[in-house]
Design a protein around this motif. Structure first.
Motif, PDB file in Angstrom:
ATOM      1  N   GLN A   1      -3.546   2.492  18.560  1.00 61.97           N
ATOM      2  CA  GLN A   1      -3.742   3.759  18.411  1.00 61.97           C
ATOM      3  C   GLN A   1      -2.602   4.012  17.425  1.00 61.97           C
ATOM      4  OE1 GLN A   1      -5.346   5.938  21.439  1.00 61.97           O
ATOM      5  NE2 GLN A   1      -4.869   8.065  20.326  1.00 61.97           N
ATOM      6  N   ILE A   2      -2.844   5.172  16.526  1.00 59.77           N
ATOM      7  CA  ILE A   2      -1.923   5.655  15.373  1.00 59.77           C
ATOM      8  C   ILE A   2      -1.998   7.106  15.471  1.00 59.77           C
ATOM      9  CG2 ILE A   2      -1.122   5.509  12.988  1.00 59.77           C
ATOM     10  CD1 ILE A   2      -2.443   2.828  12.927  1.00 59.77           C
ATOM     11  N   VAL A   3      -0.702   7.755  15.448  1.00 63.16           N
ATOM     12  CA  VAL A   3      -0.725   9.147  15.336  1.00 63.16           C
ATOM     13  C   VAL A   3       0.209   9.489  14.289  1.00 63.16           C
ATOM     14  CG1 VAL A   3      -0.199  11.278  16.242  1.00 63.16           C
ATOM     15  CG2 VAL A   3      -1.223   9.790  17.814  1.00 63.16           C
ATOM     16  N   CYS A   4      -0.625  10.501  13.209  1.00 60.50           N
ATOM     17  CA  CYS A   4       0.463  10.766  12.091  1.00 60.50           C
ATOM     18  C   CYS A   4      -0.057  12.212  11.868  1.00 60.50           C
ATOM     19  CB  CYS A   4       0.235   9.992  11.005  1.00 60.50           C
ATOM     20  SG  CYS A   4      -1.647  10.199  10.031  1.00 60.50           S
ATOM     21  N   PHE A   5       0.873  12.874  11.031  1.00 61.25           N
ATOM     22  CA  PHE A   5       0.320  14.566  10.628  1.00 61.25           C
ATOM     23  C   PHE A   5      -1.051  14.470  10.025  1.00 61.25           C
ATOM     24  CE2 PHE A   5       5.275  14.587  10.964  1.00 61.25           C
ATOM     25  CZ  PHE A   5       5.287  15.742  11.813  1.00 61.25           C
ATOM     26  N   ARG A   6      -1.643  15.467  10.246  1.00 64.35           N
ATOM     27  CA  ARG A   6      -2.975  15.659   9.628  1.00 64.35           C
ATOM     28  C   ARG A   6      -2.763  15.671   8.093  1.00 64.35           C
ATOM     29  NH1 ARG A   6      -7.951  18.536  11.979  1.00 64.35           N
ATOM     30  NH2 ARG A   6      -9.190  18.972  10.211  1.00 64.35           N
ATOM     31  N   SER A   7      -2.002  16.325   7.790  1.00 67.88           N
ATOM     32  CA  SER A   7      -1.867  16.540   6.217  1.00 67.88           C
ATOM     33  C   SER A   7      -1.754  15.241   5.463  1.00 67.88           C
ATOM     34  CB  SER A   7      -0.488  17.367   5.888  1.00 67.88           C
ATOM     35  OG  SER A   7       0.602  16.634   6.421  1.00 67.88           O
ATOM     36  N   VAL A   8      -1.469  14.049   6.134  1.00 68.54           N
ATOM     37  CA  VAL A   8      -1.452  12.867   5.355  1.00 68.54           C
ATOM     38  C   VAL A   8      -2.679  11.907   6.083  1.00 68.54           C
ATOM     39  CG1 VAL A   8       1.090  12.958   4.712  1.00 68.54           C
ATOM     40  CG2 VAL A   8       0.446  12.006   7.040  1.00 68.54           C
ATOM     41  N   GLY A   9      -3.570  12.443   6.826  1.00 72.35           N
ATOM     42  CA  GLY A   9      -4.473  11.710   7.213  1.00 72.35           C
ATOM     43  C   GLY A   9      -5.353  10.662   6.261  1.00 72.35           C
ATOM     44  N   GLU A  10      -5.617  11.321   5.347  1.00 76.44           N
ATOM     45  CA  GLU A  10      -6.297  10.524   4.373  1.00 76.44           C
ATOM     46  C   GLU A  10      -5.517   9.487   3.736  1.00 76.44           C
ATOM     47  OE1 GLU A  10      -9.288  10.899   0.402  1.00 76.44           O
ATOM     48  OE2 GLU A  10      -8.105  12.871   1.054  1.00 76.44           O
ATOM     49  N   TYR A  11      -4.388   9.796   3.323  1.00 75.19           N
ATOM     50  CA  TYR A  11      -3.458   8.719   2.965  1.00 75.19           C
ATOM     51  C   TYR A  11      -3.301   7.614   3.962  1.00 75.19           C
ATOM     52  CZ  TYR A  11       0.908   6.512   0.879  1.00 75.19           C
ATOM     53  OH  TYR A  11       1.630   5.701   0.368  1.00 75.19           O
ATOM     54  N   MET A  12      -2.874   8.135   5.083  1.00 73.30           N
ATOM     55  CA  MET A  12      -2.983   6.848   6.202  1.00 73.30           C
ATOM     56  C   MET A  12      -4.229   5.977   6.384  1.00 73.30           C
ATOM     57  SD  MET A  12      -1.423   5.477   8.578  1.00 73.30           S
ATOM     58  CE  MET A  12       0.169   6.445   9.190  1.00 73.30           C
ATOM     59  N   PHE A  13      -5.288   6.769   6.379  1.00 75.91           N
ATOM     60  CA  PHE A  13      -6.533   5.980   6.278  1.00 75.91           C
ATOM     61  C   PHE A  13      -6.646   4.862   5.175  1.00 75.91           C
ATOM     62  CE2 PHE A  13     -11.192   5.575   5.477  1.00 75.91           C
ATOM     63  CZ  PHE A  13     -11.381   4.951   6.683  1.00 75.91           C
ATOM     64  N   ASN A  14      -6.275   5.356   4.120  1.00 78.95           N
ATOM     65  CA  ASN A  14      -6.285   4.532   2.799  1.00 78.95           C
ATOM     66  C   ASN A  14      -5.514   3.093   3.182  1.00 78.95           C
ATOM     67  OD1 ASN A  14      -8.344   5.949   1.670  1.00 78.95           O
ATOM     68  ND2 ASN A  14      -7.169   7.013   0.565  1.00 78.95           N
ATOM     69  N   LEU A  15      -4.001   3.630   3.709  1.00 84.56           N
ATOM     70  CA  LEU A  15      -3.164   2.548   3.788  1.00 84.56           C
ATOM     71  C   LEU A  15      -3.644   1.441   4.953  1.00 84.56           C
ATOM     72  CD1 LEU A  15       0.257   4.498   4.275  1.00 84.56           C
ATOM     73  CD2 LEU A  15      -0.364   2.799   2.472  1.00 84.56           C
ATOM     74  N   LEU A  16      -4.130   2.073   5.828  1.00 82.05           N
ATOM     75  CA  LEU A  16      -4.720   1.032   6.816  1.00 82.05           C
ATOM     76  C   LEU A  16      -5.972   0.418   6.410  1.00 82.05           C
ATOM     77  CD1 LEU A  16      -4.703   3.512   9.878  1.00 82.05           C
ATOM     78  CD2 LEU A  16      -3.386   1.531   9.295  1.00 82.05           C
ATOM     79  N   LYS A  17      -6.790   0.948   5.437  1.00 82.52           N
ATOM     80  CA  LYS A  17      -7.804   0.192   4.685  1.00 82.52           C
ATOM     81  C   LYS A  17      -7.284  -0.933   3.930  1.00 82.52           C
ATOM     82  CE  LYS A  17     -10.410   2.815   2.521  1.00 82.52           C
ATOM     83  NZ  LYS A  17     -11.473   3.782   1.784  1.00 82.52           N
ATOM     84  N   THR A  18      -6.400  -0.698   3.164  1.00 82.90           N
ATOM     85  CA  THR A  18      -5.777  -1.602   2.238  1.00 82.90           C
ATOM     86  C   THR A  18      -5.081  -2.807   3.184  1.00 82.90           C
ATOM     87  OG1 THR A  18      -5.248   0.054   0.535  1.00 82.90           O
ATOM     88  CG2 THR A  18      -3.985  -1.943   0.439  1.00 82.90           C
ATOM     89  N   ALA A  19      -4.274  -2.426   4.095  1.00 81.23           N
ATOM     90  CA  ALA A  19      -3.713  -3.542   4.979  1.00 81.23           C
ATOM     91  C   ALA A  19      -4.842  -4.329   5.761  1.00 81.23           C
ATOM     92  CB  ALA A  19      -2.686  -2.773   5.801  1.00 81.23           C
ATOM     93  N   ALA A  20      -5.855  -3.747   5.892  1.00 76.77           N
ATOM     94  CA  ALA A  20      -7.094  -4.372   6.416  1.00 76.77           C
ATOM     95  C   ALA A  20      -8.257  -5.025   5.570  1.00 76.77           C
ATOM     96  CB  ALA A  20      -7.633  -3.639   7.569  1.00 76.77           C
ATOM     97  N   ALA A  21      -7.965  -5.011   4.480  1.00 74.09           N
ATOM     98  CA  ALA A  21      -8.960  -5.219   3.503  1.00 74.09           C
ATOM     99  C   ALA A  21      -9.397  -6.989   3.569  1.00 74.09           C
ATOM    100  CB  ALA A  21      -8.421  -5.106   1.851  1.00 74.09           C
ATOM    101  N   PRO A  22     -10.763  -7.281   3.565  1.00 73.38           N
ATOM    102  CA  PRO A  22     -11.046  -8.559   3.668  1.00 73.38           C
ATOM    103  C   PRO A  22     -10.418  -9.567   2.605  1.00 73.38           C
ATOM    104  CG  PRO A  22     -13.033  -7.284   3.804  1.00 73.38           C
ATOM    105  CD  PRO A  22     -11.856  -6.369   3.443  1.00 73.38           C
ATOM    106  N   GLY A  23      -9.899 -10.509   2.914  1.00 73.44           N
ATOM    107  CA  GLY A  23      -9.316 -11.444   2.288  1.00 73.44           C
ATOM    108  C   GLY A  23      -7.526 -11.174   2.230  1.00 73.44           C
ATOM    109  N   SER A  24      -7.190 -10.369   2.866  1.00 76.79           N
ATOM    110  CA  SER A  24      -5.679  -9.752   2.841  1.00 76.79           C
ATOM    111  C   SER A  24      -4.739 -10.431   3.912  1.00 76.79           C
ATOM    112  CB  SER A  24      -5.663  -8.322   2.438  1.00 76.79           C
ATOM    113  OG  SER A  24      -5.975  -7.862   3.691  1.00 76.79           O
ATOM    114  N   ASP A  25      -5.547 -11.288   4.493  1.00 84.07           N
ATOM    115  CA  ASP A  25      -4.695 -11.593   5.748  1.00 84.07           C
ATOM    116  C   ASP A  25      -3.588 -12.698   5.304  1.00 84.07           C
ATOM    117  OD1 ASP A  25      -7.107 -12.970   5.081  1.00 84.07           O
ATOM    118  OD2 ASP A  25      -6.532 -14.492   6.852  1.00 84.07           O
ATOM    119  N   VAL A  26      -2.431 -12.460   6.143  1.00 82.55           N
ATOM    120  CA  VAL A  26      -1.453 -13.335   5.614  1.00 82.55           C
ATOM    121  C   VAL A  26      -1.002 -14.399   6.640  1.00 82.55           C
ATOM    122  CG1 VAL A  26      -0.175 -11.627   3.997  1.00 82.55           C
ATOM    123  CG2 VAL A  26       0.192 -11.645   6.506  1.00 82.55           C
TER     124      VAL A  26
END
Length: 188
Positions: free
Chosen positions: A160-185
């Motif tokens: 579970q992750i908690v951040c400021f609401r004002s950066v919620g969309e940015y955080m969601f996009n970061l998490l999506k990028t880090a979890a993108a299919p084919g991006s495993d390291v």
């Protein structure tokens, strides 16, 4: 509680892990001198969970206490009970040098669920995510990319992750990028 507006209205993404915005999480920031046994007893009695140690997370059902700093805890509860619990805390903390504030609407919360949870977090946080160094019952207050956040493992394949609401969309996009299919390291 479906009428409670969150930063992203419950957005979710399926990739290496399931990324989902939590709907309406109750959160109360507590500040005080936690070496004061009376203060600690008052808080833990009302929270109905034990005091966590340094960088610790103690969870019991919908309630939890997270160590945020030597003089700060984050109390997790249901969204509906946060105002009532805050009132009880304010009354019980009278006479103590302490502060309790409902920050539920000022935060965005996300869950990660899946086998690659550690890998997704390791891409973003300067934290050793190996099972030997970071496990359930621990919390980190750090940065995920450039976003101030706190996170903890909810199990072997969840966080579970908690951040400021004002950066919620940015955080969601970061998490999506880090979890993108084919991006495993192959972290683990």
């Amino acid at each position: 509680m479906s009428d409670i507006a969150t930063a992203l209205n419950g957005a979710s993404f399926d990739g290496l892990v399931q990324v989902e915005e939590l709907r309406a999480q109750g959160m109360i920031t507590l500040r005080g001198d936690f070496s004061d046994s009376g203060l600690v007893k008052t808080i833990t009695d009302l929270a109905e969970v034990a005091l966590p140690g340094q960088r610790g997370a103690v969870m019991d059902g919908t309630r939890g206490l997270l160590w945020m700093s030597p003089d700060e805890l984050l109390l997790l509860c249901t969204y509906a009970e946060a105002p009532f619990l805050l009132g009880k805390l304010e009354a019980a903390l009278a006479g103590y040098h302490a502060l309790a504030v409902n920050v539920s609407d000022a935060r965005a919360c996300f869950t990660l669920q899946g086998a690659a949870t550690r890998e997704v977090l390791a891409k973003l946080a300067p934290v050793d995510m190996s099972p030997e160094s970071f496990g359930a019952g621990q919390v980190r207050r750090t940065r995920l990319a450039q976003v101030a956040a706190a996170f903890w493992l909810t199990g072997e394949e969840g966080a579970q992750i908690v951040c400021f609401r004002s950066v919620g969309e940015y955080m969601f996009n970061l998490l999506k990028t880090a979890a993108a299919p084919g991006s495993d390291v192959g972290f683990l």
